[in-house]
Design a protein around this motif. Sequence first.
Motif: not given
Length: 250
Positions: A112-135
Motif C-alpha cells: 500500500k505504498g507509492g513506490g516513487v522514492t524507490n523508482a526515482s533512486w533506482g532509475v538514478l542508479v540505472y542511468s543518472p542522466m535519464v533520472a536527472l532529465g526527468s527530475g
Amino acid sequence: MSNTNSFFAINMQILVSVLFLGICFFLGALPLTGLIVKTLANIDLRKVGTGNVSVAAAFTHAPKPVAITAVLAEIVRGIAPVLVAKVLFPEIFTLQLVGLILLVAGRYFIAKGGGVTNASWGVLVYSPMVALGSGITGLLILVIGKKIFPQKNQNIRQWAARLGCLSSFFWVLLFRQDASFFEVFALLGLAILLVVINLRQSDDMALKKQIIFSLDNQLDTKVCGEKAARLAQLKKAGFNVVKGFVLPAT
C-alpha cells in the motif's frame, strides 16, 4: 559437450532471472515504511490519513526523524535491485527496469505504498542522466505551473510528478541511444505505472492543507480529533453513520 554446457548456462541464467524478479516483487511487498513508523513511533499508517503506507504518509503523520529513517530505507530498497541486476546481468539493462517495475508493483498492491522514492533512486542508479532529465522536467513544470496557477499548487505538484515520470521516455531515447526496444519499453512501463499509482492514490501531504474533511475518509485523530476519527472508522465498517464533514482540531 560445449553445446550441453551452453544449454545449461542458458537455463541457469533464465532460472536466476526468474528468481531475481520474484525477489524484487517480494522486496516491494514488504511493509518496510509501515514497520519503521510502527516500531519507532507506534503509529499505524494504515489507520491514519488516507491509509496509504507511503513516505508521504510517514512525513505527514510521524515525527520527522522517523520519516527520514523510512525514506532512507526506501532509497536503499529502490537502489538494491538495480545494483544486483548490474552484477548478475551486466549486459541486460532491461532486467534492471523490470525489477524496479515489480518492486513498485509489490509496494502498491501489497504494501500500500507509492513506490516513487524507490523508482526515482533506482532509475538514478540505472542511468543518472535519464533520472536527472526527468527530475529537471518535473521541476520546471512545477515552477512554471505555480507561476501560472498559484491557487492550484497541490494539483500542479502532482502533475509535475506525473509528467516528469513520463518524460523519462524522451530522456532515455536521448541519452541511451543504444538502448534496446525492450529496455525503452520497460522504462515507459515503469513511468506509466507510477503515473497510474499517482492518479489512483490519495496524497497524505495534502491533508495538511485541507480545511474540511469527510467522514468517508480515514481520519487522523491528531488532525480531526478522536470522535471524528472513530465515526469515520464506523462508517467504513458499514455502520449507519450520517454523512458529515469535519473541521480540523488544530
